[in-house]
Scaffold this motif. Structure first.
Motif, mmCIF file in Angstrom:
data_model
loop_
_atom_site.group_PDB
_atom_site.id
_atom_site.type_symbol
_atom_site.label_atom_id
_atom_site.label_comp_id
_atom_site.label_asym_id
_atom_site.label_seq_id
_atom_site.Cartn_x
_atom_site.Cartn_y
_atom_site.Cartn_z
ATOM 1 N N VAL A 257 22.045 159.742 46.244
ATOM 2 C CA VAL A 257 22.500 158.536 46.967
ATOM 3 C C VAL A 257 21.524 158.208 48.090
ATOM 4 C CG1 VAL A 257 24.281 157.775 48.609
ATOM 5 C CG2 VAL A 257 24.930 158.794 46.404
ATOM 6 N N LEU B 47 8.738 154.637 48.140
ATOM 7 C CA LEU B 47 9.602 155.782 47.822
ATOM 8 C C LEU B 47 9.689 155.968 46.309
ATOM 9 C CD1 LEU B 47 11.533 157.986 48.891
ATOM 10 C CD2 LEU B 47 13.400 156.309 48.760
ATOM 11 N N ARG C 170 24.802 147.797 39.296
ATOM 12 C CA ARG C 170 23.883 148.886 38.926
ATOM 13 C C ARG C 170 24.443 149.648 37.716
ATOM 14 N NH1 ARG C 170 19.060 149.905 38.011
ATOM 15 N NH2 ARG C 170 18.648 152.120 37.814
ATOM 16 N N SER D 31 10.592 159.317 44.021
ATOM 17 C CA SER D 31 11.963 159.424 43.506
ATOM 18 C C SER D 31 11.926 159.600 41.989
ATOM 19 C CB SER D 31 12.765 158.177 43.882
ATOM 20 O OG SER D 31 12.980 158.158 45.273
ATOM 21 N N SER E 108 31.829 154.849 41.996
ATOM 22 C CA SER E 108 31.874 155.974 42.934
ATOM 23 C C SER E 108 32.999 155.783 43.948
ATOM 24 C CB SER E 108 30.523 156.071 43.656
ATOM 25 O OG SER E 108 30.574 157.050 44.649
ATOM 26 N N ASN F 161 27.780 150.558 43.211
ATOM 27 C CA ASN F 161 27.444 149.178 42.877
ATOM 28 C C ASN F 161 27.719 148.909 41.380
ATOM 29 O OD1 ASN F 161 26.150 146.805 42.308
ATOM 30 N ND2 ASN F 161 24.160 147.402 43.169
ATOM 31 N N LEU G 233 12.204 149.863 47.133
ATOM 32 C CA LEU G 233 11.472 150.647 48.137
ATOM 33 C C LEU G 233 10.170 151.135 47.494
ATOM 34 C CD1 LEU G 233 14.669 152.630 49.207
ATOM 35 C CD2 LEU G 233 13.586 150.799 50.530
ATOM 36 N N VAL H 81 19.128 166.153 45.960
ATOM 37 C CA VAL H 81 17.824 165.480 46.147
ATOM 38 C C VAL H 81 17.829 164.699 47.463
ATOM 39 C CG1 VAL H 81 16.117 163.945 45.094
ATOM 40 C CG2 VAL H 81 17.620 165.290 43.631
ATOM 41 N N MET I 195 10.495 168.061 46.884
ATOM 42 C CA MET I 195 10.423 168.454 45.467
ATOM 43 C C MET I 195 9.093 168.056 44.811
ATOM 44 S SD MET I 195 14.364 167.642 44.383
ATOM 45 C CE MET I 195 14.220 168.137 42.675
ATOM 46 N N GLY J 161 18.503 158.886 40.378
ATOM 47 C CA GLY J 161 19.596 159.059 39.412
ATOM 48 C C GLY J 161 19.182 158.675 38.003
ATOM 49 N N ASP K 23 28.037 155.343 40.721
ATOM 50 C CA ASP K 23 27.378 154.515 41.730
ATOM 51 C C ASP K 23 28.432 153.592 42.344
ATOM 52 O OD1 ASP K 23 24.093 153.846 42.255
ATOM 53 O OD2 ASP K 23 25.541 152.378 43.017
HETATM 54 N N1 LIG Z 1 14.186 165.924 47.925
HETATM 55 C C1 LIG Z 1 13.079 165.265 47.590
HETATM 56 O O1 LIG Z 1 12.019 165.866 47.386
HETATM 57 C C2 LIG Z 1 13.097 163.798 47.410
HETATM 58 C C3 LIG Z 1 14.180 163.096 47.833
HETATM 59 N N2 LIG Z 1 14.288 161.751 47.599
HETATM 60 C C4 LIG Z 1 15.516 161.134 48.103
HETATM 61 O O2 LIG Z 1 16.441 160.864 47.058
HETATM 62 C C5 LIG Z 1 17.401 159.917 47.561
HETATM 63 C C6 LIG Z 1 17.649 158.827 46.531
HETATM 64 O O3 LIG Z 1 16.497 157.991 46.445
HETATM 65 P P1 LIG Z 1 16.377 156.763 45.416
HETATM 66 O O4 LIG Z 1 17.008 157.088 44.128
HETATM 67 O O5 LIG Z 1 14.954 156.349 45.440
HETATM 68 O O6 LIG Z 1 17.242 155.650 46.140
HETATM 69 P P2 LIG Z 1 17.782 154.287 45.472
HETATM 70 O O7 LIG Z 1 17.961 153.345 46.599
HETATM 71 O O8 LIG Z 1 16.931 153.895 44.319
HETATM 72 O O9 LIG Z 1 19.193 154.726 44.889
HETATM 73 C C7 LIG Z 1 20.271 155.078 45.690
HETATM 74 C C8 LIG Z 1 21.533 154.703 44.934
HETATM 75 O O10 LIG Z 1 22.642 155.217 45.684
HETATM 76 C C9 LIG Z 1 23.704 154.305 45.451
HETATM 77 N N3 LIG Z 1 24.770 154.555 46.404
HETATM 78 C C10 LIG Z 1 24.886 154.187 47.722
HETATM 79 N N4 LIG Z 1 26.049 154.636 48.223
HETATM 80 C C11 LIG Z 1 26.678 155.311 47.215
HETATM 81 C C12 LIG Z 1 27.915 155.998 47.103
HETATM 82 N N5 LIG Z 1 28.773 156.075 48.132
HETATM 83 N N6 LIG Z 1 28.243 156.567 45.917
HETATM 84 C C13 LIG Z 1 27.401 156.497 44.864
HETATM 85 N N7 LIG Z 1 26.229 155.832 44.895
HETATM 86 C C14 LIG Z 1 25.864 155.255 46.075
HETATM 87 C C15 LIG Z 1 23.036 152.945 45.586
HETATM 88 O O11 LIG Z 1 23.858 151.909 45.020
HETATM 89 C C16 LIG Z 1 21.757 153.189 44.794
HETATM 90 O O12 LIG Z 1 21.907 152.833 43.425
HETATM 91 C C17 LIG Z 1 16.803 159.423 48.885
HETATM 92 O O13 LIG Z 1 17.393 160.108 49.969
HETATM 93 C C18 LIG Z 1 15.346 159.789 48.767
HETATM 94 O O14 LIG Z 1 14.689 159.884 50.015
HETATM 95 C C19 LIG Z 1 13.311 161.047 46.948
HETATM 96 C C20 LIG Z 1 12.171 161.696 46.528
HETATM 97 C C21 LIG Z 1 11.955 163.110 46.787
#
Ligand SMILES: NC(=O)C1=CN([C@@H]2O[C@H](COP(=O)(O)OP(=O)(O)OC[C@H]3O[C@@H](n4cnc5c(N)ncnc54)[C@H](O)[C@@H]3O)[C@@H](O)[C@H]2O)C=CC1
Ligand SMILES: CC(=O)C(=O)O
Length: 374
Positions: free
Chosen positions: A238, A129, A202, A133, A219, A199, A126, A266, A301, A179, A197
């Motif tokens: 996640v 994003l 991963r 992230s 996970s 996956n 992504l 997050v 954040m 993560g 995780d």
């Molecule tokens: N609060 C904030 O300011 C910010 C929030 N975010 C959010 O953080 C979140 C994570 O983003 P990224 O790390 O970029 O996504 P990513 O797609 O890189 O990573 C998500 C991970 O979650 C894993 N996953 C999916 N289902 C799962 C489960 N049931 N158990 C454990 N792992 C699982 C996936 O395999 C993947 O490795 C998103 O919602 C993103 O929008 C991102 C930037 C700023």
């Protein structure tokens, strides 16, 4: 094309959707850029710098929103909905799955809503994003450590411990970009880190990156419950792209944690993975305590480190914006399947499946709809 950049109005959101370098890029390509006055101040970019790069400074949000394409950082707030109009191209983070009112406003006004967070390359990454992230992941470990301090409501332990005293146990649920970056900082500060995780591939990659300095776990509810109970800090990282985040950490799991433990959700921008993060917090008032556990649930954040974040974000968004401006959104999306995946609303329909499912509304395929505009 005329591109408008309004000032961000979310609490403590000091990022801006365009740097002077971005303005220069668009103006050189023959476009007009309208920057709302002082939009860049929070990121240390002055109106004069934008003007020198070729932008026109406009005195109000209304004028910035009158453009054909509006670029923002955060999802529009209700005060901004009256600026929506038919055919407006809105290029920003949208996070529509947990936002029924915003989704309705975009549909009612037939806005072309292109969400940064669902633009997806063929390798499933992504690109729009990722930099935020990276920032949020690194910050998650920092703020987690900060709120573990007694003066901030935590149990009063240091992430890395000291010789003769145990280090903190940090559990990270989700081993993607957030993560991994949270782990880099938590490991650097000396914590005992576990990443879960879904996956296994991963987890193998994480094992290759971190070696024995982290533990990896598959996970599932059993493993999550066991790790959360023992943890001082749990980070929710996640993502299922575009969809509402799954509630993986239940209220009972939170109740099992020791008093003064901390969670940093997050993933709150997609609704959050903790059953007890029932509200978004702000940088002004970032935490609340539930069942003795400090909850941090700030949805922007990176807004706290706007200079780093604005430059990191616009490094990746501006090339897409130039493409949209040069070709128009129809050709730009049809030429680039990654950008096409960013289209969440079009012609009054939701065009991203997970968003349509979250709101129980009709889904229409973006490509078929866009082709009607050729
Ligand atoms: N609060 C904030 O300011 C910010 C929030 N975010 C959010 O953080 C979140 C994570 O983003 P990224 O790390 O970029 O996504 P990513 O797609 O890189 O990573 C998500 C991970 O979650 C894993 N996953 C999916 N289902 C799962 C489960 N049931 N158990 C454990 N792992 C699982 C996936 O395999 C993947 O490795 C998103 O919602 C993103 O929008 C991102 C930037 C700023
Ligand atoms: C990703 C996101 O929502 C942010 O950077 O604020």
């Amino acid at each position: 094309m005329r591109i408008g950049v309004p000032r961000e109005i979310k609490n403590n959101e000091n990022r801006v959707a365009m740097t002077p370098a971005g303005v220069h890029h668009l103006v050189e390509a023959g476009h007009e850029v309208l920057i709302e006055t002082n939009a860049g101040i929070g990121s240390n970019f002055t109106d004069e710098q934008y003007q020198s790069a070729g932008a026109r400074i406009v005195p109000s949000a209304k004028e910035a929103w009158s453009a054909e394409m509006v670029m923002k950082v955060k999802e529009p707030l209700p005060e901004e909905y009256p600026f929506f109009h038919e055919g407006l191209i809105l290029f920003t983070y949208l996070h529509l799955a947990p936002e029924p009112e915003l989704t309705k406003a975009l549909l009612d006004n037939k806005v072309v809503g292109i969400a940064y967070e669902t633009v997806q390359l063929p390798n499933r990454s992504l690109p729009l994003l990722t930099p935020m992230s990276e920032v949020a992941g690194r910050m998650a470990a920092q703020v987690g450590g900060q709120f573990l301090e007694k003066i901030n409501g935590g149990k009063g332990i240091l992430l890395g411990g000291i010789p003769g005293v145990k280090r903190a146990k940090v559990t990270i649920v989700g081993g993607g970009i957030v993560g991994t970056n949270a782990a880099k900082i938590a490991v650097g500060l000396g914590a005992d880190v576990t990443i879960l995780d879904l996956n296994p591939e991963r987890l193998r990659q994480l094992d290759d990156i971190f070696g024995n300095s982290i533990n990896t776990l598959i996970s599932n509810p059993f493993n999550i419950a066991q790790e959360v109970k023992e943890s001082d800090l749990v980070i929710g990282a996640v993502l299922i792209p575009g969809a509402k985040a799954p509630r993986l950490v239940t209220e009972d799991m939170i109740k099992s944690m020791r008093e003064g433990s901390v969670i940093v959700d997050v993933a709150i921008d997609q609704g959050g993975i903790f059953e007890t993060t029932d509200r978004i917090t702000t940088h002004d008032d970032p935490t609340y305590v539930k069942h003795g556990v400090v909850h941090y649930a700030v949805a922007n954040m990176p807004g706290a480190v706007p200079r780093t974040s604005t430059i990191g974000l616009t490094n990746v968004t501006v090339p897409y914006a130039v493409n949209i401006a040069n070709k128009g959104y129809v050709k730009a999306c049809l030429d680039d399947p990654a950008l096409l995946k960013g289209v969440n609303t079009l012609d009054g329909y939701v065009t991203f499946k997970a968003v349509a499912e979250a709101h129980g509304v009709e889904y229409k395929d973006a490509e078929s709809l866009i082709k009607q505009h050729v």
